[in-house]
Design a protein around this motif. Structure first.
Motif, mmCIF file in Angstrom:
data_model
loop_
_atom_site.group_PDB
_atom_site.id
_atom_site.type_symbol
_atom_site.label_atom_id
_atom_site.label_comp_id
_atom_site.label_asym_id
_atom_site.label_seq_id
_atom_site.Cartn_x
_atom_site.Cartn_y
_atom_site.Cartn_z
ATOM 1 N N MET A 183 0.784 -1.223 0.000
ATOM 2 C CA MET A 183 0.000 0.000 0.000
ATOM 3 C C MET A 183 0.821 1.281 0.000
ATOM 4 S SD MET A 183 -3.081 -0.666 2.704
ATOM 5 C CE MET A 183 -3.826 0.910 2.226
ATOM 6 N N LEU A 184 1.965 1.287 0.695
ATOM 7 C CA LEU A 184 2.635 2.543 1.026
ATOM 8 C C LEU A 184 3.026 3.360 -0.202
ATOM 9 C CD1 LEU A 184 4.914 1.569 4.055
ATOM 10 C CD2 LEU A 184 2.783 2.889 4.079
ATOM 11 N N VAL A 185 3.619 2.714 -1.192
ATOM 12 C CA VAL A 185 4.093 3.448 -2.366
ATOM 13 C C VAL A 185 2.923 4.026 -3.151
ATOM 14 C CG1 VAL A 185 5.253 3.198 -4.584
ATOM 15 C CG2 VAL A 185 6.246 2.173 -2.545
ATOM 16 N N GLY A 186 1.897 3.205 -3.384
ATOM 17 C CA GLY A 186 0.731 3.699 -4.105
ATOM 18 C C GLY A 186 0.030 4.812 -3.359
ATOM 19 N N TYR A 187 -0.013 4.703 -2.046
ATOM 20 C CA TYR A 187 -0.640 5.751 -1.226
ATOM 21 C C TYR A 187 0.100 7.071 -1.396
ATOM 22 C CZ TYR A 187 -4.331 6.166 2.303
ATOM 23 O OH TYR A 187 -5.505 6.447 2.939
ATOM 24 N N ALA A 188 1.427 7.009 -1.281
ATOM 25 C CA ALA A 188 2.225 8.229 -1.435
ATOM 26 C C ALA A 188 2.027 8.838 -2.821
ATOM 27 C CB ALA A 188 3.701 7.920 -1.201
ATOM 28 N N ALA A 189 1.952 7.988 -3.847
ATOM 29 C CA ALA A 189 1.777 8.487 -5.211
ATOM 30 C C ALA A 189 0.439 9.196 -5.393
ATOM 31 C CB ALA A 189 1.888 7.323 -6.199
ATOM 32 N N ARG A 190 -0.582 8.742 -4.708
ATOM 33 C CA ARG A 190 -1.913 9.344 -4.848
ATOM 34 C C ARG A 190 -2.060 10.629 -4.034
ATOM 35 N NH1 ARG A 190 -6.279 4.502 -4.194
ATOM 36 N NH2 ARG A 190 -7.695 6.128 -4.969
ATOM 37 N N MET A 191 -1.176 10.865 -3.103
ATOM 38 C CA MET A 191 -1.271 12.045 -2.237
ATOM 39 C C MET A 191 -0.660 13.289 -2.857
ATOM 40 S SD MET A 191 -0.446 10.320 1.484
ATOM 41 C CE MET A 191 -0.178 11.902 2.294
ATOM 42 N N VAL A 192 0.053 13.135 -3.968
ATOM 43 C CA VAL A 192 0.748 14.284 -4.561
ATOM 44 C C VAL A 192 0.451 14.338 -6.049
ATOM 45 C CG1 VAL A 192 2.639 14.188 -2.884
ATOM 46 C CG2 VAL A 192 2.818 12.894 -5.003
ATOM 47 N N PRO A 193 0.654 15.496 -6.681
ATOM 48 C CA PRO A 193 0.515 15.591 -8.131
ATOM 49 C C PRO A 193 1.616 14.792 -8.829
ATOM 50 C CG PRO A 193 1.381 17.632 -7.227
ATOM 51 C CD PRO A 193 0.972 16.794 -6.058
ATOM 52 N N PRO A 194 1.416 14.422 -10.094
ATOM 53 C CA PRO A 194 2.386 13.555 -10.783
ATOM 54 C C PRO A 194 3.815 14.066 -10.762
ATOM 55 C CG PRO A 194 0.364 13.720 -12.054
ATOM 56 C CD PRO A 194 0.233 14.702 -10.923
ATOM 57 N N GLU A 195 4.003 15.392 -10.852
ATOM 58 C CA GLU A 195 5.370 15.922 -10.906
ATOM 59 C C GLU A 195 6.105 15.831 -9.578
ATOM 60 O OE1 GLU A 195 2.629 19.548 -10.334
ATOM 61 O OE2 GLU A 195 2.614 17.645 -11.429
ATOM 62 N N ARG A 196 5.423 15.464 -8.507
ATOM 63 C CA ARG A 196 6.063 15.284 -7.192
ATOM 64 C C ARG A 196 6.047 13.822 -6.751
ATOM 65 N NH1 ARG A 196 6.727 20.002 -4.183
ATOM 66 N NH2 ARG A 196 6.942 21.738 -5.636
ATOM 67 N N ARG A 197 5.622 12.924 -7.614
ATOM 68 C CA ARG A 197 5.427 11.524 -7.230
ATOM 69 C C ARG A 197 6.725 10.867 -6.760
ATOM 70 N NH1 ARG A 197 2.752 8.591 -11.936
ATOM 71 N NH2 ARG A 197 0.971 9.836 -11.255
ATOM 72 N N GLY A 198 7.806 11.051 -7.516
ATOM 73 C CA GLY A 198 9.067 10.415 -7.139
ATOM 74 C C GLY A 198 9.575 10.883 -5.797
ATOM 75 N N ARG A 199 9.455 12.193 -5.537
ATOM 76 C CA ARG A 199 9.926 12.725 -4.254
ATOM 77 C C ARG A 199 9.097 12.177 -3.096
ATOM 78 N NH1 ARG A 199 11.171 19.022 -3.853
ATOM 79 N NH2 ARG A 199 12.629 18.288 -5.451
#
Length: 375
Positions: free
Chosen positions: A126-142
């Motif tokens: 869950m953790l990675v997908g959760y983090a990805a959904r919490m931010v806009p695409p241009e901040r996903r990696g960070r």
């Protein structure tokens, strides 16, 4: 854009630090729960009346349960709202660590560890997908780098701190502390982490179709190969240090740990702009560091000393290995989420969790076989 792209996600340009730090702490707690027994073998063995090898099986049982549970339970829970599932996994950690702290029975302790492994399989998916959904695409990696840093901090600081706490107050206090941390995290997640809806039945992409999305198999294949290569060496790094006669094991581990922290920081700064290039570079650095270690370690104790300065060279190589590998999980996880899309990220990362554990097991086995057969 001034609104949100996903319900609960932050506006473009803002980082939801409280929520990301909660996920960072969840990653930290998961690693601590999994690996802390390895540093407390004599104390736990004496308290439960079992051998140190049997205490080691508490780590094995956790890993196997996590390996087996990640994919099927992630698929089963896809339709549920995300935050209650996350809270449920953290509650499971609190209960399992509390039972471990109180138990005087090896069987009960082992059962608690297996259940904790199941919770870990759910959490890591869950953790990675959760983090990805919490931010806009241009901040996903960070965002993914911030959450993944919880792993590094746990390995570099958390495990030694847990061992020190156990030495001062007993091993049960260490697990009791982890139970309290998990309870605090439940409240923190409910307060600061947004709730995302589960996938509607009609919208769910079947598991087999997620696996064949372009890029998924490539990322999973690279994940397997790099983990086999890394773990083949890392599992037996103490034997390597002893063989060279030039570098102490403590120095090797310190260099690797310091490099890992630096690598996480650097990758977090560049990942959203240079994902592919960064991944190629860090894999090349790992390969180059391994080559240096192989060429200059020698085959007899004292060989490296005879080369003059080889100890420094080996320490630098280990540090570069740590720096490069420190960024690998974040880069691979980000590449996987980019390939799958945030909507399929939980399923894709559950596959990666399984592959990751398979690589660790295969690398440890391969390293032992090579060490025994070829040195």
């Amino acid at each position: 854009m001034t609104g949100t792209t996903i319900a609960g996600a932050p506006r473009v340009g803002r980082m939801p630090w409280p929520g990301l730090l909660a996920l960072f702490s969840a990653a930290f707690a998961a690693v601590m729960t999994e690996l802390l027994p390895a540093g407390l073998l004599p104390q736990i063995g004496a308290a439960l009346g079992v051998s140190q090898a049997q205490v080691g099986f508490l780590v094995t049982g956790y890993a196997v349960a996590s390996f087996l549970a990640a994919i099927p339970l992630t698929a089963l829970l896809r339709g549920l709202p995300r935050r209650p599932v996350l809270v449920g996994a953290l509650t499971g950690f609190a209960v399992c660590n509390g039972v471990t702290a109180l138990s005087s029975s090896y069987a009960v302790t082992f059962g608690a560890r297996v259940l904790a492994g199941v919770m870990g399989g759910i959490l890591w998916a869950m953790l990675v997908g959760y983090a990805a959904r919490m931010v806009p695409p241009e901040r996903r990696g960070r965002a993914i780098a911030i959450v993944s840093a919880g792993i590094t901090v746990a390995l570099c600081a958390g495990i030694p701190a847990g061992a020190a706490l156990a030495s001062a107050f007993g091993w049960r206090a260490a697990f009791g502390g982890l139970a309290v941390v998990a309870v605090v995290l439940v409240g923190w997640v409910r307060w600061q982490v947004p709730n995302f809806p589960g996938e509607a039945a009609a919208a769910r992409v079947p598991l087999r179709r997620v696996a064949v999305i372009p890029g998924i198999r490539t990322v999973l294949g690279v994940t397997l190969l790099v983990l086999v290569g890394h773990q083949t060496m890392y599992t037996y790094v103490a034997a390597f240090a002893e063989l060279t006669g030039a570098v102490r094991t403590s120095v090797v581990l310190l260099a690797f740990g310091a490099g890992t922290v630096a690598g996480i920081w650097v990758i977090g700064a560049v990942i959203d702009r240079f994902l592919r290039v960064s991944l190629v570079v860090v894999l090349a650095v790992v390969a180059g560091a391994m080559t240096v270690l192989g060429l200059f370690s020698g085959t007899e104790p004292g060989y490296a000393d005879a080369l003059g300065g080889a100890a420094v060279l080996l320490t630098v190589a280990v540090g570069l290995w740590g720096a490069a590998f420190g960024g690998v999980p974040t880069l691979l996880q980000t590449a996987l989420v980019n390939a799958s899309g945030p909507g399929n990220a939980d399923v894709a990362t559950s596959m990666q969790t399984t592959v990751y554990n398979a690589g660790i097991a295969a690398g440890s086995l391969a390293g032992g076989v090579v060490l025994e057969g070829a040195g």
